[in-house]
Write a protein that holds these residues in place. Sequence first.
Motif, PDB file in Angstrom:
ATOM      1  N   LYS A 153       0.793  -1.222   0.000  1.00  0.00           N
ATOM      2  CA  LYS A 153       0.000   0.000   0.000  1.00  0.00           C
ATOM      3  C   LYS A 153       0.835   1.286   0.000  1.00  0.00           C
ATOM      4  O   LYS A 153       0.457   2.288  -0.614  1.00  0.00           O
ATOM      5  N   ASN A 154       1.950   1.276   0.737  1.00  0.00           N
ATOM      6  CA  ASN A 154       2.738   2.516   0.837  1.00  0.00           C
ATOM      7  C   ASN A 154       3.988   2.484  -0.038  1.00  0.00           C
ATOM      8  O   ASN A 154       4.985   3.122   0.252  1.00  0.00           O
ATOM      9  N   LEU A 155       3.902   1.728  -1.115  1.00  0.00           N
ATOM     10  CA  LEU A 155       4.993   1.675  -2.102  1.00  0.00           C
ATOM     11  C   LEU A 155       4.451   2.084  -3.467  1.00  0.00           C
ATOM     12  O   LEU A 155       3.470   1.511  -3.951  1.00  0.00           O
ATOM     13  N   PHE A 156       5.101   3.089  -4.069  1.00  0.00           N
ATOM     14  CA  PHE A 156       4.649   3.630  -5.351  1.00  0.00           C
ATOM     15  C   PHE A 156       5.766   3.527  -6.391  1.00  0.00           C
ATOM     16  O   PHE A 156       6.942   3.487  -6.056  1.00  0.00           O
ATOM     17  N   VAL A 157       5.368   3.538  -7.636  1.00  0.00           N
ATOM     18  CA  VAL A 157       6.319   3.630  -8.747  1.00  0.00           C
ATOM     19  C   VAL A 157       5.994   4.924  -9.476  1.00  0.00           C
ATOM     20  O   VAL A 157       4.830   5.218  -9.746  1.00  0.00           O
ATOM     21  N   SER A 158       7.019   5.724  -9.767  1.00  0.00           N
ATOM     22  CA  SER A 158       6.759   7.083 -10.256  1.00  0.00           C
ATOM     23  C   SER A 158       7.480   7.417 -11.562  1.00  0.00           C
ATOM     24  O   SER A 158       7.568   8.575 -11.941  1.00  0.00           O
TER      25      SER A 158
ATOM     26  N   HIS B 130      -2.579  12.611  -5.280  1.00  0.00           N
ATOM     27  CA  HIS B 130      -3.229  11.444  -4.683  1.00  0.00           C
ATOM     28  C   HIS B 130      -2.540  11.022  -3.387  1.00  0.00           C
ATOM     29  O   HIS B 130      -3.201  10.718  -2.379  1.00  0.00           O
ATOM     30  N   VAL B 131      -1.210  10.988  -3.406  1.00  0.00           N
ATOM     31  CA  VAL B 131      -0.440  10.592  -2.222  1.00  0.00           C
ATOM     32  C   VAL B 131      -0.744  11.542  -1.063  1.00  0.00           C
ATOM     33  O   VAL B 131      -0.945  11.106   0.081  1.00  0.00           O
ATOM     34  N   ALA B 132      -0.801  12.835  -1.361  1.00  0.00           N
ATOM     35  CA  ALA B 132      -1.096  13.823  -0.313  1.00  0.00           C
ATOM     36  C   ALA B 132      -2.463  13.558   0.298  1.00  0.00           C
ATOM     37  O   ALA B 132      -2.657  13.649   1.514  1.00  0.00           O
ATOM     38  N   GLU B 133      -3.423  13.206  -0.560  1.00  0.00           N
ATOM     39  CA  GLU B 133      -4.778  12.889  -0.065  1.00  0.00           C
ATOM     40  C   GLU B 133      -4.782  11.653   0.824  1.00  0.00           C
ATOM     41  O   GLU B 133      -5.370  11.640   1.902  1.00  0.00           O
ATOM     42  N   LEU B 134      -4.079  10.622   0.361  1.00  0.00           N
ATOM     43  CA  LEU B 134      -4.009   9.384   1.143  1.00  0.00           C
ATOM     44  C   LEU B 134      -3.350   9.628   2.493  1.00  0.00           C
ATOM     45  O   LEU B 134      -3.784   9.089   3.518  1.00  0.00           O
ATOM     46  N   MET B 135      -2.297  10.446   2.483  1.00  0.00           N
ATOM     47  CA  MET B 135      -1.591  10.727   3.736  1.00  0.00           C
ATOM     48  C   MET B 135      -2.477  11.540   4.678  1.00  0.00           C
ATOM     49  O   MET B 135      -2.539  11.267   5.879  1.00  0.00           O
ATOM     50  N   ALA B 136      -3.201  12.513   4.117  1.00  0.00           N
ATOM     51  CA  ALA B 136      -4.080  13.346   4.937  1.00  0.00           C
ATOM     52  C   ALA B 136      -5.185  12.499   5.573  1.00  0.00           C
ATOM     53  O   ALA B 136      -5.610  12.750   6.697  1.00  0.00           O
ATOM     54  N   LYS B 137      -5.631  11.495   4.839  1.00  0.00           N
ATOM     55  CA  LYS B 137      -6.694  10.623   5.353  1.00  0.00           C
ATOM     56  C   LYS B 137      -6.131   9.465   6.167  1.00  0.00           C
ATOM     57  O   LYS B 137      -6.881   8.565   6.560  1.00  0.00           O
ATOM     58  N   ASN B 138      -4.796   9.489   6.315  1.00  0.00           N
ATOM     59  CA  ASN B 138      -4.122   8.428   7.075  1.00  0.00           C
ATOM     60  C   ASN B 138      -4.332   7.042   6.483  1.00  0.00           C
ATOM     61  O   ASN B 138      -4.363   6.044   7.202  1.00  0.00           O
ATOM     62  N   GLU B 139      -4.468   7.011   5.179  1.00  0.00           N
ATOM     63  CA  GLU B 139      -4.664   5.708   4.524  1.00  0.00           C
ATOM     64  C   GLU B 139      -3.350   5.046   4.127  1.00  0.00           C
ATOM     65  O   GLU B 139      -3.334   3.903   3.685  1.00  0.00           O
ATOM     66  N   VAL B 140      -2.274   5.801   4.231  1.00  0.00           N
ATOM     67  CA  VAL B 140      -0.943   5.187   4.038  1.00  0.00           C
ATOM     68  C   VAL B 140      -0.029   5.641   5.170  1.00  0.00           C
ATOM     69  O   VAL B 140      -0.235   6.692   5.751  1.00  0.00           O
TER      70      VAL B 140
END
Lengths: 522, 175
Positions: A480-485, A512-522
């Motif tokens: 979940k907290n690993l991305f390819v960019s 998207h990452v900022a949103e996920l972090m703000a929602k504590n989803e990652v």
Amino acid sequence: MAKFDLTDDSVVVVIGSGAGGGTLSNELAQKGINVVCLEAGGRYENSDFINDEWDSFAQLAWADMRTTSGSWRVAKDFPNLPAWIVKAVGGSTTHWAGASLRFQDHEWKARTTYGDVKGAALIDWPIDGAEMAPWYAKAEDKMGTTGTNGIPRLPGNNNFKVLHAGATKIGYKEVHTGNMSINSQPRDDRTSCHQLGFCFQGCKMGAKWSTLYTEIPKGEQTGHLEVRPNSQVLQIEHNAKGKVTGVVYADKEGKLQRQAARLIAVAGNSIESPRLLLNSHSTMFPDGLANGSGHVGKHYMRHTTGSVYAVFDKPVHMYRGTTMAGIVKDEARFDPTRGFVGGYEMETLSLGVPFMAAFLNPGAWGRDFTWFLDRYDHMAGLWIVGEDMPQESNRITLSPDKKDAFGMPVANVHFDDHPNDVAMRTHAYKQGAAIYDAVGALKTFATPPYPSTHNLGSNRMSEKPADGVVNKWGQTHEVKNLFVSDGSQFTSGASENPTLTIVALAIRQAHHVAELMAKNEV
Amino acid sequence: MRIIDKVTRVDRRGFLKTTAGAAAIAAIAPATSGSALAGPLSTVSADGAATLVKMARDIYPHDRLADSFYRTAVTTIDADVVASKSATLLSDGVKALDEAAQKLKGTRYVDIADESDRLAALRTIEGSAFFAKMRGSLVTALYNQKELWPKLGYEGSSFDKGGYIERGFNDIDWL
């Protein structure tokens, strides 16, 4: 400038500082997210760049050992140089030519549009042109792409004028100096192009967009970005829950360091990114990180490329001025009556004498070869960039016996042309020659593909986890907290130079990452 | 159009007009001996060096180029061979090439007058490590000599001259 602790597990670690990693780092930093960007190469500024092909290559190119296999000619001519990409802060945006083209709508849906192409592992992207349009617009504005945002196109150089005259003579309609992220007028505190002709060697003027002197310093100014050059990541670590927790990297003294992380984004280009995931295997991930589907490293693409050089009885001096400001777009369309699916662009290209000697026809010798070099100043040249077919067997694997300076297995790059690639290249060589013949070429020469500059697809994006490595946000299906960019997330290659799409995807991913972090989803 | 002068000229007072002085001298008086163009190298005799120079020219023949460029290239390759573990690669190679020449024309390689006859000899060793080393290394040892670039019409670095924005990037006049 920010400096973060090795044990700070609240930071995002971005691996690589090129089009994907450099852009993502800045975009996150602008949103107030703390980022440690680890770059394997050194940091050079514009004034350090060298107007000399081999000296610049020694300064910037990724020259660490890699191996090759397969029937592509690069494996024979340059067995340890499958790709011509960069190891330096800014990554390959120091070296790129600046061509910034949007995908055509149908190219997001390659499987649907092209149908079942035998031997090709085509799937559709899980995103489309409408989804990407606003992100493309942001990327073009960021990069100052000519022909967008009211920015005038670059003036055509001699090489372009030959291309234009020939192409229009044989009936091509869409011929111009392209959409180039090279300033045609001063913009974003950077000067305009002075027509140096050394785009590939790092733009000493700073007129060409590179993360090195745009994204990275802008990110650093926020106090939320720390870039660590000469820091080569060897492994990504994870916890018992299967979430990544940090990376082990070799610092500039070669000492191993461990940087903790809340989230990790891999952007080391399409050879190093899968290599890193494969090298990060563990008991929980025996085949490599995020490789449950077995797709890490597969479907490596490099665009169907090739060059046509022509010699005229009068001088051209193709090396003067912006290298790639010239394009014929008519063949980029989808038109299977030509005998292949997908399309290709023809773009101006030149090499200096040192690289022309090395790449015109590797291995050749004698008067047939020197005839061309004797007429170097009378040459014009173009490069073919076409969509190649993803194939499962074209892949990055770990070498069973070769290791790098830190004892990690190096990457092997296997590539065979698909019959569709061959048909397209043959067509493009013929059309390229026809362009120059139309304006009186004495001779034309079909140069084989260079070591790959467009490396794509080896961690591809897919709707279903079974079909690829990452989802539509570049987030790995498995972790979940690993991305390819970087370009390794490309589902298919399209006919366009990939950098604009990589940048657009990175801007979107940051959001998207900022949103996920703000929602504590990652 | 702003054209690059690819030919070395000497003015009336005999002064060389190019910076590639040695090259110009060699071009005008190729028979001159006793210059830096002759003599042994680290891993080959004087005769062997002369053979390599001839071979280098036959591999990448440019009639416009003086022997000095090929001698410089061969000197670079010789230094490279010294640094490697194959110090006899060049001397053994010259021997093999001369043997091939003897078989074909009954004489040493350098003494074969006709280029096509020399190429015939060269082709018999084309698959050897020696040939591969010579050809492969010449790509940089020859073509990366800055003094050679103008002879092929290439101007090299441009940043120091302000780029080509005022120096002919779009000056083509014959289309």
